[in-house]
Design an enzyme around this catalytic site. Structure first.
Site, PDB file in Angstrom:
ATOM      1  N   CYS A 115       0.895  -1.092   0.064  1.00  0.00           N
ATOM      2  CA  CYS A 115       0.105  -0.035  -0.074  1.00  0.00           C
ATOM      3  C   CYS A 115       0.950   1.212  -0.028  1.00  0.00           C
ATOM      4  O   CYS A 115       2.137   1.212   0.301  1.00  0.00           O
ATOM      5  CB  CYS A 115      -0.830  -0.220   1.156  1.00  0.00           C
ATOM      6  N   HIS A 116       0.340   2.324  -0.450  1.00  0.00           N
ATOM      7  CA  HIS A 116       1.330   3.442  -0.498  1.00  0.00           C
ATOM      8  C   HIS A 116       0.818   4.592   0.623  1.00  0.00           C
ATOM      9  O   HIS A 116       1.173   5.815   0.605  1.00  0.00           O
ATOM     10  CB  HIS A 116       1.166   4.293  -1.732  1.00  0.00           C
ATOM     11  N   TYR A 128     -12.957   3.948   9.942  1.00  0.00           N
ATOM     12  CA  TYR A 128     -12.370   2.901  10.857  1.00  0.00           C
ATOM     13  C   TYR A 128     -12.787   2.949  12.332  1.00  0.00           C
ATOM     14  O   TYR A 128     -12.460   2.065  12.956  1.00  0.00           O
ATOM     15  CB  TYR A 128     -10.996   2.674  10.469  1.00  0.00           C
TER      16      TYR A 128
END
Length: 488
Positions: free
Chosen positions: A170-171, A258
């Site tokens: 992921c970045h 989240y």
């Protein structure tokens, strides 16, 4: 060097082109073969045309093939990269639309929350099919690089059940580091050193050094609040920084879904988000962005093809991990990055079976993770809540147990803050029925779910969300791009 790289879901045109040109920035990789595979023959031919143009213009010996036969693409591959979106934008629209009927307002919905959990149910059976093919026809010991979301669930399934050597990429860490370097006035990101650890999309900058000087919470808060752009775009992240003491990698909009505190009341959502770009919290923002991007590419394909006829410039190589990992493994030029792998002692106060995102070094001997990291307690508690959801989601996807799936969604932090158990049970039934064609493991549960829906008395509402924008037309996108060019 000559070896084969297979890219599954290569129809993700922009991202595939970026991976391709990044890898070809490594001089030793000019002779590799890229095998593209996707369900869409049309998308495959479009991306192949673009990559062929890159190869032709740069006079490279690189071979590019494209096929809808996945096993043929994987045959003999040393590296397999996944960029898949199972169900495409059609299924993704349901991930956003149906939860909204039950009051669940998501910005992205691809990691956890109601949308991310159902996304995992669609992806995991397919990921296991990939793993089976890799074990059977790829080069022995082939490495699987997963870019597809939900990152932790997909990687968990591939490692635990697929039994393939897998790393999730992921970045988010790189983007967060860019922000921190900017607000602290660094001339380049190389002046910033950091340890960032946690789980994908909930990773935390637990140690920051600018030119060797340790950066504390108060200095970082002041720097973000003084920034003319980030002070408005990252209000929620700054609030979390103040309360948790460390900065989160994830964007304002992603982070908001989240946690159970910022999106549970419609009138509170607009307080914490920013509408200047989808990533800062817009309802269904990534769905809108993805839809506009697809429409733009299909309409403006000739321009994309023309722009491919340019020199590959190593100075413009992106910070996506894939090319750097391959370079380190093949040439022994050491690379430091942040990788998603099974915990096994990497983070001491997170469950050992979890997929964590943490620092590691890559060389010819593989990916070597730094072990023994301890997260601040608040960060660990937040991560554990998501890990529990991820674990249940993986088990539900493997077993096809709709009751376990409902318990998984019920335990999601934001869903639990918004919806009652009765609402969750009906919502899951509705989502499974709507997405049945991509959920073969739930085929036996669909008739009963339909029956329950026909008798349900749970009230829903047609609601666009607290901060929804319409998909822009091609004409509107053109006008915006023209205005931006003129402004520059």
């Amino acid at each position: 060097m000559s070896f084969k790289i297979a890219i599954i879901g290569a129809g993700s045109v922009g991202f595939t082109k970026k991976l391709f040109t990044d890898i070809l920035c490594v001089p030793e990789f000019r002779d590799v073969e890229f095998a593209l595979t996707d369900l869409s023959e049309r998308n495959l031919q479009m991306i192949k045309s673009i990559l062929d143009r890159v190869v032709e213009f740069n006079r490279l010996p690189t071979k590019v093939t494209a096929t809808t036969d996945r096993r043929a693409a994987l045959e003999g591959a040393r590296y397999v990269i996944s960029c898949v979106r199972v169900g495409g934008l059609e299924a993704y629209a349901d991930d956003i639309r149906i939860p909204l009927k039950y009051g669940i307002d998501q910005c992205v919905g691809d990691t956890i929350c109601a949308g991310g959990i159902l996304y995992g149910q669609r992806n995991i059976p397919v990921i296991l099919d990939f793993c089976k093919d890799i074990l059977e026809v790829a080069e022995p010991g082939a490495k699987f690089l997963n870019y597809a979301n939900p990152m932790a669930m997909n990687t968990w399934a591939a490692i635990e059940y697929g039994k393939v050597d897998t790393v999730g990429l992921c970045h988010g860490v790189q983007h967060g580091a860019d922000q921190i370097a900017e607000v602290l006035g660094a001339k380049s990101r190389t002046e910033l050193d950091y340890i960032c650890s946690g789980i994908n999309h909930q990773t935390w900058f637990i140690d920051l050094r600018l030119n060797g000087r340790k950066i504390g919470k108060d200095e970082l808060v002041a720097a973000f609040e003084a920034h003319p752009v980030y002070s408005q775009q990252e209000k929620l992240r700054i609030d979390v920084l103040k309360r948790f003491g460390v900065y989160s990698t994830e964007s304002n909009g992603h982070l908001s879904e989240y946690l159970p505190w910022y999106r549970k009341r419609p009138d509170e959502i607009t307080r914490w988000i920013d509408m200047s770009d989808w990533i800062h919290g817009e309802t269904g923002g990534y769905l809108r962005y993805s839809t506009e991007t697809r429409n733009w590419f299909e309409t403006e394909f000739p321009q994309f093809l023309e722009s491919a006829a340019r020199p590959i410039d190593p100075a413009k190589r992106s910070n996506e991990h894939a090319s750097h990992i391959l370079e380190a493994l093949e040439t022994n030029r050491v690379y430091r990055g942040h990788f998603n792998v099974k915990n096994n002692g990497i983070i001491a106060n997170l469950p050992q079976d979890a997929i964590v995102e943490s620092p590691g070094f890559v060389d010819r001997f593989g990916i070597n993770m730094v072990a023994g990291i301890t997260l601040p307690e608040g960060c660990a508690a937040t991560c554990i809540s998501s890990i529990n959801v991820q674990r249940m989601s993986v088990h539900a996807a493997i077993s096809g147990d709709i009751d376990l799936l409902k318990l998984t969604v019920l335990h999601d932090p934001l869903v639990g803050a918004v919806s009652t158990p009765e609402e969750v049970w009906q919502m899951v039934d509705e989502m499974v029925v709507a997405q049945a064609r991509w959920l073969p493991q739930y085929a036996d549960a669909v008739p009963a779910a339909k029956e329950r829906l026909s008798k349900s008395r749970v009230k829903t509402r047609e609601w666009a969300g607290a901060a929804r924008r319409d998909v822009r037309s091609i004409e509107e996108l053109r006008a915006e791009k023209t205005a931006l060019k003129q402004a520059v």
